[in-house]
Structures are given as structure tokens and as C-alpha cells.
Design a protein around this motif. Structure first.
Motif, PDB file in Angstrom:
ATOM      1  N   LEU A   1     -59.801   4.434  85.211  1.00 43.53           N
ATOM      2  CA  LEU A   1     -59.855   3.424  84.104  1.00 43.53           C
ATOM      3  C   LEU A   1     -57.731   3.934  83.721  1.00 43.53           C
ATOM      4  O   LEU A   1     -57.400   2.758  83.972  1.00 43.53           O
ATOM      5  N   ILE A   2     -57.170   4.463  83.427  1.00 48.54           N
ATOM      6  CA  ILE A   2     -55.827   5.093  82.924  1.00 48.54           C
ATOM      7  C   ILE A   2     -55.065   4.693  84.017  1.00 48.54           C
ATOM      8  O   ILE A   2     -54.230   4.040  83.803  1.00 48.54           O
ATOM      9  N   TYR A   3     -55.111   4.688  85.368  1.00 49.53           N
ATOM     10  CA  TYR A   3     -54.409   4.944  86.535  1.00 49.53           C
ATOM     11  C   TYR A   3     -54.625   3.311  86.793  1.00 49.53           C
ATOM     12  O   TYR A   3     -53.053   2.421  86.935  1.00 49.53           O
ATOM     13  N   GLY A   4     -55.788   2.916  85.665  1.00 49.09           N
ATOM     14  CA  GLY A   4     -55.868   1.264  86.649  1.00 49.09           C
ATOM     15  C   GLY A   4     -54.618   0.410  85.267  1.00 49.09           C
ATOM     16  O   GLY A   4     -54.015  -0.420  85.625  1.00 49.09           O
ATOM     17  N   SER A   5     -54.413   1.060  83.968  1.00 51.87           N
ATOM     18  CA  SER A   5     -53.569   0.328  83.365  1.00 51.87           C
ATOM     19  C   SER A   5     -51.996   0.721  83.690  1.00 51.87           C
ATOM     20  O   SER A   5     -51.791  -0.517  83.428  1.00 51.87           O
ATOM     21  N   TYR A   6     -51.748   1.189  85.104  1.00 48.15           N
ATOM     22  CA  TYR A   6     -50.638   1.827  84.950  1.00 48.15           C
ATOM     23  C   TYR A   6     -50.364  -0.037  85.980  1.00 48.15           C
ATOM     24  O   TYR A   6     -49.498  -0.412  87.251  1.00 48.15           O
ATOM     25  N   LEU A   7     -51.660  -1.032  86.666  1.00 45.74           N
ATOM     26  CA  LEU A   7     -51.440  -0.991  87.815  1.00 45.74           C
ATOM     27  C   LEU A   7     -50.957  -2.222  87.751  1.00 45.74           C
ATOM     28  O   LEU A   7     -51.504  -3.702  86.861  1.00 45.74           O
ATOM     29  N   SER A   8     -49.874  -3.793  89.265  1.00 45.65           N
ATOM     30  CA  SER A   8     -49.349  -4.794  88.670  1.00 45.65           C
ATOM     31  C   SER A   8     -50.562  -5.530  88.864  1.00 45.65           C
ATOM     32  O   SER A   8     -51.864  -5.408  89.332  1.00 45.65           O
ATOM     33  N   ASP A   9     -50.751  -6.627  88.200  1.00 44.14           N
ATOM     34  CA  ASP A   9     -51.552  -8.248  88.103  1.00 44.14           C
ATOM     35  C   ASP A   9     -52.245  -8.112  89.529  1.00 44.14           C
ATOM     36  O   ASP A   9     -51.931  -9.353  89.941  1.00 44.14           O
ATOM     37  N   ASN A  10     -50.439  -8.128  90.473  1.00 44.53           N
ATOM     38  CA  ASN A  10     -50.176  -8.630  91.887  1.00 44.53           C
ATOM     39  C   ASN A  10     -51.205  -8.737  93.067  1.00 44.53           C
ATOM     40  O   ASN A  10     -51.823  -8.213  94.067  1.00 44.53           O
ATOM     41  N   GLU A  11     -51.897  -6.753  92.244  1.00 43.14           N
ATOM     42  CA  GLU A  11     -52.993  -5.568  93.253  1.00 43.14           C
ATOM     43  C   GLU A  11     -54.647  -6.106  93.417  1.00 43.14           C
ATOM     44  O   GLU A  11     -54.977  -6.963  92.602  1.00 43.14           O
ATOM     45  N   ASP A  12     -55.063  -6.758  94.743  1.00 42.52           N
ATOM     46  CA  ASP A  12     -55.890  -6.185  94.903  1.00 42.52           C
ATOM     47  C   ASP A  12     -56.808  -5.372  94.440  1.00 42.52           C
ATOM     48  O   ASP A  12     -56.741  -4.203  95.497  1.00 42.52           O
ATOM     49  N   ILE A  13     -57.703  -5.135  93.544  1.00 42.76           N
ATOM     50  CA  ILE A  13     -58.303  -4.214  93.102  1.00 42.76           C
ATOM     51  C   ILE A  13     -59.643  -3.394  93.910  1.00 42.76           C
ATOM     52  O   ILE A  13     -59.690  -2.773  94.695  1.00 42.76           O
ATOM     53  N   PRO A  14     -60.371  -4.455  94.421  1.00 42.88           N
ATOM     54  CA  PRO A  14     -61.451  -3.728  95.562  1.00 42.88           C
ATOM     55  C   PRO A  14     -61.068  -3.992  96.701  1.00 42.88           C
ATOM     56  O   PRO A  14     -61.732  -3.009  97.120  1.00 42.88           O
ATOM     57  N   ALA A  15     -59.643  -3.948  96.941  1.00 38.58           N
ATOM     58  CA  ALA A  15     -58.864  -3.637  98.148  1.00 38.58           C
ATOM     59  C   ALA A  15     -59.071  -2.198  98.434  1.00 38.58           C
ATOM     60  O   ALA A  15     -59.065  -1.051  98.905  1.00 38.58           O
ATOM     61  N   ALA A  16     -58.631  -2.219  96.496  1.00 44.95           N
ATOM     62  CA  ALA A  16     -58.178  -0.758  96.701  1.00 44.95           C
ATOM     63  C   ALA A  16     -58.657   0.193  96.574  1.00 44.95           C
ATOM     64  O   ALA A  16     -58.843   1.223  96.974  1.00 44.95           O
ATOM     65  N   ALA A  17     -59.973   0.172  95.393  1.00 44.93           N
ATOM     66  CA  ALA A  17     -61.252   0.830  95.531  1.00 44.93           C
ATOM     67  C   ALA A  17     -61.881   1.185  97.253  1.00 44.93           C
ATOM     68  O   ALA A  17     -62.081   2.275  96.952  1.00 44.93           O
ATOM     69  N   GLY A  18     -62.170  -0.101  97.909  1.00 43.16           N
ATOM     70  CA  GLY A  18     -62.391   0.773  99.016  1.00 43.16           C
ATOM     71  C   GLY A  18     -61.415   1.219  99.522  1.00 43.16           C
ATOM     72  O   GLY A  18     -62.431   1.979 100.299  1.00 43.16           O
ATOM     73  N   ARG A  19     -60.354   1.346  99.369  1.00 37.76           N
ATOM     74  CA  ARG A  19     -59.598   1.954 100.472  1.00 37.76           C
ATOM     75  C   ARG A  19     -59.714   4.026  99.825  1.00 37.76           C
ATOM     76  O   ARG A  19     -59.851   4.745 101.028  1.00 37.76           O
ATOM     77  N   VAL A  20     -60.069   4.277  98.757  1.00 33.62           N
ATOM     78  CA  VAL A  20     -59.832   5.049  97.575  1.00 33.62           C
ATOM     79  C   VAL A  20     -61.381   6.077  98.268  1.00 33.62           C
ATOM     80  O   VAL A  20     -61.312   7.216  98.519  1.00 33.62           O
ATOM     81  N   ALA A  21     -62.362   5.133  98.739  1.00 31.17           N
ATOM     82  CA  ALA A  21     -63.934   4.864  98.499  1.00 31.17           C
ATOM     83  C   ALA A  21     -63.976   5.481  99.941  1.00 31.17           C
ATOM     84  O   ALA A  21     -64.327   7.027 100.539  1.00 31.17           O
ATOM     85  N   LEU A  22     -62.804   5.431 100.726  1.00 36.46           N
ATOM     86  CA  LEU A  22     -63.324   6.074 102.033  1.00 36.46           C
ATOM     87  C   LEU A  22     -62.119   7.249 102.562  1.00 36.46           C
ATOM     88  O   LEU A  22     -63.177   7.632 102.853  1.00 36.46           O
ATOM     89  N   PHE A  23     -60.969   7.060 102.108  1.00 35.59           N
ATOM     90  CA  PHE A  23     -60.105   8.337 101.531  1.00 35.59           C
ATOM     91  C   PHE A  23     -61.142   9.201 101.686  1.00 35.59           C
ATOM     92  O   PHE A  23     -60.687  10.464 101.681  1.00 35.59           O
TER      93      PHE A  23
END
Length: 440
Positions: A239-261
Motif C-alpha cells: 500500500l505504501i509503495y503504491g502511494s508513491y506511484l504516478s497516475d500514469n502507471e498501469d497497476i494491474p500490469a505492474a501487479a502481474g509482473r510482481v507476481a511473476l517475478f
């Protein structure tokens, strides 16, 4: 108003989140559970649960943080403000924050162990004992009350220095180094182990499919626990890392990469440790610290080039542990900044002082300390964050936040799955952990 710190780019954020997820659970627990619960029969439910949690809880916590641009206390407060209960929300938000601090303090003790063994791998001291009993005695001495003060303090100082530099110049830059190094070193170990006599039996053990294991509820329960805790959802760090994220970022795509790695990291650990054990004919049924600090060092000592293997292994483990440690400390540090309006360095100093005193005092009881947190506080924090975001904030708010930064709308099934499946799963993990004495 001072501009809020943020990640510099998409991959900086993703690598930081991967760093928070990749930790001791991937290294000292996942290979053991693969071994004990049916190999491929365990991997199938594990992959299912990683997909479920990655595309519900991880997306939810990232989106909740970004939407409120704050840590758990103010995020929960914002959610409850819609019901004129902001103070209640803020009070509840302290649960995951204090949980993160307590977990970070316990993790500091473990990082002290890892740092001592990493330095000992270079000097030769880590592999000095002559047999398994000697390694056990050495670890027991280190893991006793006040048994590793100096290295523990050094590990804490390293983590706090990184955090003092902030998000973009500290956390992000550190993870851009640590995560690639971790994956490269474990890949090197995997290649080395593959050429050892008997390693093939380990691969067979990993990928075997035992139909009876599918029928055993424990296979599914411990796969769920492993996936849940490995992805670091607890209403704080993600949650706190998400708070530093730009509104331009695609969160579902980022979450997918995190789960994959995160999954790749766990599989790399299994592909190193299980075949390495197989080269000696040993079956992997010992997880936790004992695996990392007793059985694996004894194994490394018996392998050709074992001292080099030990150096590579403990450097990689230190990278994984440090990335998780700074994530755990970030939520309480950010909360101090938000609520007391202090600067970054002052907030880090306050948290470091608390951590220094408490971590030194809990060295002899750290196992029980971490068990309580993983059984009770982590799933409770995740469940509370889920309730705040999916139940209190409501469908329209959730869908708006999740779709911010996307080219096309995320699936309509996301909200009902999160509300009616993910949130109950959090409390199921809590109940199962209490009943079984921990499943993470």
C-alpha cells in the motif's frame, strides 16, 4: 505544501515491489513445501493462489495507496471519512503500520544472521564447523539472546541509510541493484547445481505429480499460505509503495509482473536447493532458519567449490532480505512523517532507535515473535485493507482507481471477486493460521 516523494519510473516501482515480495519465505520455506507436499501437485494450487492474490489483493493495495497518496493510517481514515468516521479509520490503520514495524524488527534479527554468514562465507568462518552438529551449535549460539548484536546493528544501519535517501534516490536505486543481482546469482547457482551428480533426482522430485497430494487439504492450505505471505499483502508495504506511484502507471500490469517475478524467485530457490539436497541423497523436510544456517552450509562444505557456492548464496540471500527489510520499515517511517510532520531523516532516526532497542532484546525469542505476527497481524492487516477499499470505498471508487493509467478498462469481474472472494480469503488465512499454528 512539500511535494511527495515518488518512484522515478515504472520499473523502479516494480523492482521495489518485487524486492518487498522476494524474501525468506521464497528461500527457506517454498522449497521445503514443494518437497513435502507433492512437488508438482503443490505447484499447481500455488500458481492458482498466486494468480488469485496477485490480481486481487496486490492490485487493491497498490491502487488504494496511489488513490490516497498516503500510508495505511490516512488511507483508512479517508475510507471511513465517507461514513463520517475518519478517526476510527485512522485508529484501525495503525494496526498494519505497527504490524509492519514489529515484523521489520523481527526481520532485523534475521538480517543480522544473514550478514554474519555472508561475511563468514568470504572469510571461511561460515563453513568452519566439521559436521551438521557443529553447524547447529554455531547457529544456536548466534541465535540465542544477545548472541549477534554487532552484525544485527550493522544490518539495521545499512537498511536505515538506504531509507534515509528516500523513495527515488534510496529505495528505488537500491532495488535496481539488489534485485538483478539476486536473480543473476541464483541463476548461476541453479546452473552449477544442475551439473552435480544426482541433481536429476531433485528435478524429478520437484515436478512429480502425486494424485494423493491433491486430495490432501494441507497441500491446498499451505499453498494458499505460501502465496498469500510471499506476495507481501498485509495492508502496509504494498500500500505504501503504491502511494508513491504516478497516475500514469498501469497497476494491474505492474501487479502481474510482481507476481511473476516473485514466483520465478521461489522457483529458482527450489531449483537450487532441492537438487542440491538430492546430490547427497537427502530429502528436504527441514525448512526455516535451520535449512539456511545449518543444513545448507553443511551441504555447501561437502560440494566441489563449496566456498564459492556459499559466497554466492549468502550474497543473494542478503540482497533479497535487505529489499524486504526496507519495505517493512517504510510504512512506519512514512507514518511518522505524515502524522508528526517530521523530515525524512528524523523519522528514520526515530524508527531506527525503536528498532535497535527492541531487536536486540528479542534475539532469543524472535521465532515466536515472527510466528505471532504472521499468524495474526499480517492476514488481519490485509483483510482490513481489503474491507476499507472494496467494501467501504465502494465499487465506483475502486474501479476508477484501478483503471487510472490504463488504456482500456480492467475486467468487470475484478470488484466482485475482490469483495466476495479475496476479502473472505484474508480472514480464512487468519483462521487457518490460528488453528494450524501458522501457514505462512
Amino acid at each position: 505544501m512539500k511535494k511527495r516523494d515518488s518512484f522515478n519510473n515504472k520499473w523502479g516501482f516494480i523492482l521495489a515491489c518485487i524486492g518487498s515480495a522476494v524474501g525468506m519465505g521464497n528461500i527457506w520455506m517454498f522449497p521445503t513445501r514443494v518437497s513435502m507436499y507433492g512437488g508438482g501437485s503443490y505447484l499447481i494450487p500455488y500458481f492458482i493462489f498466486v494468480a488469485l492474490i496477485g490480481f486481487t489483493g496486490v492490485i487493491g493495495e497498490m491502487s488504494f495507496g496511489r488513490a490516497t497518496k498516503s500510508g495505511p493510517v490516512d488511507a483508512f481514515g479517508y475510507a471511513c471519512e465517507t461514513k463520517n468516521k475518519r478517526k476510527l479509520g485512522e485508529a484501525i490503520g495503525f494496526i498494519p503500520v505497527l504490524g509492519a514495524l514489529a515484523m521489520a524488527i523481527g526481520y532485523t534479527v534475521v538480517m543480522g544472521w544473514i550478514l554474519k554468514y555472508m561475511i563468514g562465507a568470504f572469510t571461511g568462518k561460515a563453513l568452519a564447523p566439521s559436521d551438521t552438529e557443529g553447524f547447529a551449535a554455531s547457529f544456536g549460539s548466534m541465535a540465542s539472546a544477545f548472541g549477534n548484536n554487532v552484525w544485527q546493528i550493522v544490518a539495521l544501519v545499512i537498511g536505515i541509510i538506504i531509507l534515509m535517501f528516500g523513495v527515488g534516490r534510496g529505495i528505488e536505486k537500491a532495488n535496481k541493484i539488489m534485485m538483478p543481482v539476486f536473480f543473476i546469482l541464483f541463476a548461476v547457482l541453479g546452473i552449477y547445481v544442475a551439473f552435480q551428480p544426482g541433481a536429476i533426482e531433485g528435478y524429478k522430485y520437484i515436478f512429480r505429480v502425486d494424485p494423493e497430494a491433491f486430495a490432501d487439504p494441507k497441500t491446498w492450505i499451505f499453498a494458499l499460505g505460501q502465496a498469500f505471505f510471499s506476495l507481501s499483502i498485509a495492508g502496509n508495504g504494498t500500500l505504501i509503495y503504491g502511494s508513491y506511484l504516478s497516475d500514469n502507471e498501469d497497476i494491474p500490469a505492474a501487479a502481474g509482473r510482481v507476481a511473476l517475478f516473485d514466483t520465478i524467485a521461489a522457483m529458482l530457490a527450489a531449483l537450487v536447493i532441492i537438487p542440491a539436497m538430492a546430490t547427497t541423497g537427502a530429502q528436504l523436510n527441514q525448512g526455516g532458519p535451520g535449512l539456511m544456517f545449518i543444513f545448507l552450509p553443511a551441504l555447501f562444505k561437502s560440494m566441489p567449490g563449496g566456498y564459492i557456492v556459499a559466497i554466492i548464496f549468502f550474497v543473494a540471500v542478503f540482497m533479497a532480505g535487505l529489499s524486504s527489510l526496507i519495505n517493512l520499515y517504510e510504512a512506519p517511517i512514512a507514518t511518522i512523517q505524515e502524522k508528526l510532520h517530521l523530515g525524512r531523516k528524523a523519522s528514520c532516526a526515530i524508527i531506527a532507535a525503536i528498532a535497535l532497542v527492541v531487536s536486540i532484546c528479542i534475539q532469543g525469542i524472535v521465532s515466536g515473535w515472527m510466528d505471532i505476527l504472521s499468524i495474526y497481524i499480517c492476514p488481519l492487516g490485509a483483510g482490513l485493507a481489503g474491507i476499507m477499499f472494496f467494501w467501504v470505498c465502494g465499487k465506483k471508487y475502486v474501479e476508477t482507481q484501478v483503471n487510472t493509467g490504463r488504456d482500456k478498462k480492467f475486467t468487470d469481474k475484478f470488484y466482485p471477486i475482490c469483495k466476495y472472494i479475496f476479502c473472505p480469503v484474508c480472514f480464512l488465512v487468519l483462521i487457518l493460521g490460528i488453528v494450524l499454528g501458522g501457514i505462512g
